[in-house]
Design a protein around this motif. Structure first.
Motif, mmCIF file in Angstrom:
data_model
loop_
_atom_site.group_PDB
_atom_site.id
_atom_site.type_symbol
_atom_site.label_atom_id
_atom_site.label_comp_id
_atom_site.label_asym_id
_atom_site.label_seq_id
_atom_site.Cartn_x
_atom_site.Cartn_y
_atom_site.Cartn_z
ATOM 1 N N ARG A 128 -10.346 41.543 64.323
ATOM 2 C CA ARG A 128 -11.042 40.541 65.133
ATOM 3 C C ARG A 128 -10.064 39.562 65.774
ATOM 4 O O ARG A 128 -10.373 38.966 66.807
ATOM 5 C CB ARG A 128 -12.054 39.793 64.262
ATOM 6 N N ALA A 129 -8.909 39.404 65.146
ATOM 7 C CA ALA A 129 -7.895 38.490 65.684
ATOM 8 C C ALA A 129 -6.889 39.211 66.581
ATOM 9 O O ALA A 129 -5.888 38.612 66.990
ATOM 10 C CB ALA A 129 -7.169 37.803 64.540
ATOM 11 N N GLY A 130 -7.150 40.490 66.875
ATOM 12 C CA GLY A 130 -6.258 41.232 67.764
ATOM 13 C C GLY A 130 -5.041 41.826 67.086
ATOM 14 O O GLY A 130 -4.067 42.196 67.753
ATOM 15 N N ARG A 131 -5.077 41.937 65.747
ATOM 16 C CA ARG A 131 -3.956 42.521 65.016
ATOM 17 C C ARG A 131 -4.347 43.908 64.522
ATOM 18 O O ARG A 131 -5.425 44.087 63.966
ATOM 19 C CB ARG A 131 -3.564 41.629 63.833
ATOM 20 N N TRP A 132 -3.466 44.888 64.715
ATOM 21 C CA TRP A 132 -3.786 46.289 64.426
ATOM 22 C C TRP A 132 -2.947 46.796 63.248
ATOM 23 O O TRP A 132 -1.726 46.750 63.282
ATOM 24 C CB TRP A 132 -3.520 47.136 65.664
ATOM 25 N N GLN A 133 -3.625 47.294 62.195
ATOM 26 C CA GLN A 133 -2.977 47.933 61.043
ATOM 27 C C GLN A 133 -1.812 47.112 60.485
ATOM 28 O O GLN A 133 -0.642 47.415 60.707
ATOM 29 C CB GLN A 133 -2.482 49.334 61.420
ATOM 30 N N ARG A 134 -2.129 46.113 59.668
ATOM 31 C CA ARG A 134 -1.101 45.239 59.112
ATOM 32 C C ARG A 134 -0.878 45.443 57.610
ATOM 33 O O ARG A 134 0.043 44.852 57.057
ATOM 34 C CB ARG A 134 -1.467 43.781 59.379
ATOM 35 N N THR A 135 -1.710 46.238 56.945
ATOM 36 C CA THR A 135 -1.546 46.430 55.504
ATOM 37 C C THR A 135 -1.488 47.917 55.178
ATOM 38 O O THR A 135 -1.845 48.766 56.003
ATOM 39 C CB THR A 135 -2.708 45.803 54.711
ATOM 40 N N LEU A 136 -1.037 48.223 53.967
ATOM 41 C CA LEU A 136 -1.014 49.596 53.478
ATOM 42 C C LEU A 136 -1.825 49.642 52.195
ATOM 43 O O LEU A 136 -1.453 49.026 51.187
ATOM 44 C CB LEU A 136 0.425 50.046 53.203
#
Length: 317
Positions: A128-136
């Motif tokens: 929702r904040a425009g960040r794509w795939q930040r965790t594993l």
């Protein structure tokens, strides 16, 4: 009969099918909680009966002493640890409880497991904040699911773990261990082993004097830095302050909790920890469960009002 229902946070009760059973009675519903004695007396002073939503409002001797019109308490679910049964017995107040259902709490438990292990809430916020795939995330297959307490909810959660091809490890009282072994599950050699080996450890114990604080700081320190502790049972099962300290120390690496020492909880430092996933005691807060709980509570109250036999827990105590 004048009936008061406190603590209906979501304004859910009057929209249930079961609520129609109270037609013809004078029903007052409150949608928030108060703890001040004078405020409680003001709300309950004209009540002839209370319908309590789980343990949201403690019913103390000091409160009952100021409620001369109160004749009956009908509890949703089976727990009455928050009701002073001796005081009810002294004042001749009937206390009735219904039955519970393990399914809603077990389902929420598994939802928390998946959400925490795969970082679902965090990634929803990222997207929702425009960040794509930040965790594993971490998968469940082949990992060890620890079950502390193999009752109705614990059995369901163990089955969910098996469906996800997890190794299930159980610990608890002797009866718990016997039931788990009879079901073909592995039983830990000790409480310490349960905490040390589990990749996901879920608490499913009843709260009583024997289990209060049963999870110690030492237990938590034994957990893996990659492990998840899940508590949808009761917060006081964990020693005071131990979970927050453990999460800050990184053992376990994560926790998912649905229960707190003080509820409703509006603000607390533990809620700011990035390795905590928390929900506001939603375990039983589900429509089918509410229909079941309130249906029982209303039926018991109506039986009392009609002079039919009911089990009086105050008298039994």
């Amino acid at each position: 009969m004048k009936i008061v229902i406190p603590d209906d946070y979501q304004d859910a009760v009057r929209h249930l099918d079961a609520f129609e059973r109270l037609a013809g009675h004078e029903v007052t519903v409150f949608h928030d909680s108060v703890t001040d004695l004078d405020a409680l007396v003001a709300r309950f002073q004209d009540a002839e009966a209370l319908v309590l939503i789980r343990e949201r409002t403690p019913i103390t001797a000091a409160l009952l002493d100021r409620l001369p019109d109160l004749k009956a308490i009908s509890q949703t679910g089976g727990g009455t640890a928050h009701v002073d049964l001796a005081a009810c017995r002294e004042w001749g107040i009937r206390v009735m409880a219904g039955t519970g259902s393990p399914h809603a709490a077990a389902e929420l438990t598994w939802g928390l497991v998946l959400a925490a292990m795969r970082h679902i809430p965090e990634e929803v916020a990222n997207l929702r904040a425009g960040r794509w795939q930040r965790t594993l995330g971490t998968g469940l297959k082949g990992r060890t699911l620890g079950i502390f307490g193999y009752g109705g909810i614990g059995r369901l959660v163990a089955r969910y773990g098996q469906a996800f091809e997890m190794k299930v490890l159980v610990w608890g009282r002797e009866g718990t261990r016997d039931r788990a072994a009879a079901a073909g599950l592995e039983v830990a050699g000790s409480q310490a082993e349960l905490f040390a080996r589990s990749d996901v450890l879920s608490l499913h114990l009843r709260l009583n004097e024997a289990t209060r604080g049963i999870v110690t700081a030492e237990d938590l320190a034994r957990m893996k830095p990659t492990a998840l502790l899940v508590n949808t049972a009761r917060a006081p099962l964990v020693a005071p302050g131990a979970l927050e300290a453990a999460l800050r120390a990184g053992r376990p690496g994560m926790a998912a909790v649905d229960v707190f020492e003080e509820e409703p909880l509006i603000a607390h430092p533990i809620l700011e920890l990035p390795n905590l996933l928390a929900t506001p005691h939603l375990g039983y807060v589900e429509r089918d469960c509410y229909e079941h709980y309130f249906g029982d509570a209303f039926d018991n109250l109506l039986a009392f009002a009609a002079g039919r036999p009911v089990t009086d827990l105050a008298a039994a105590g």
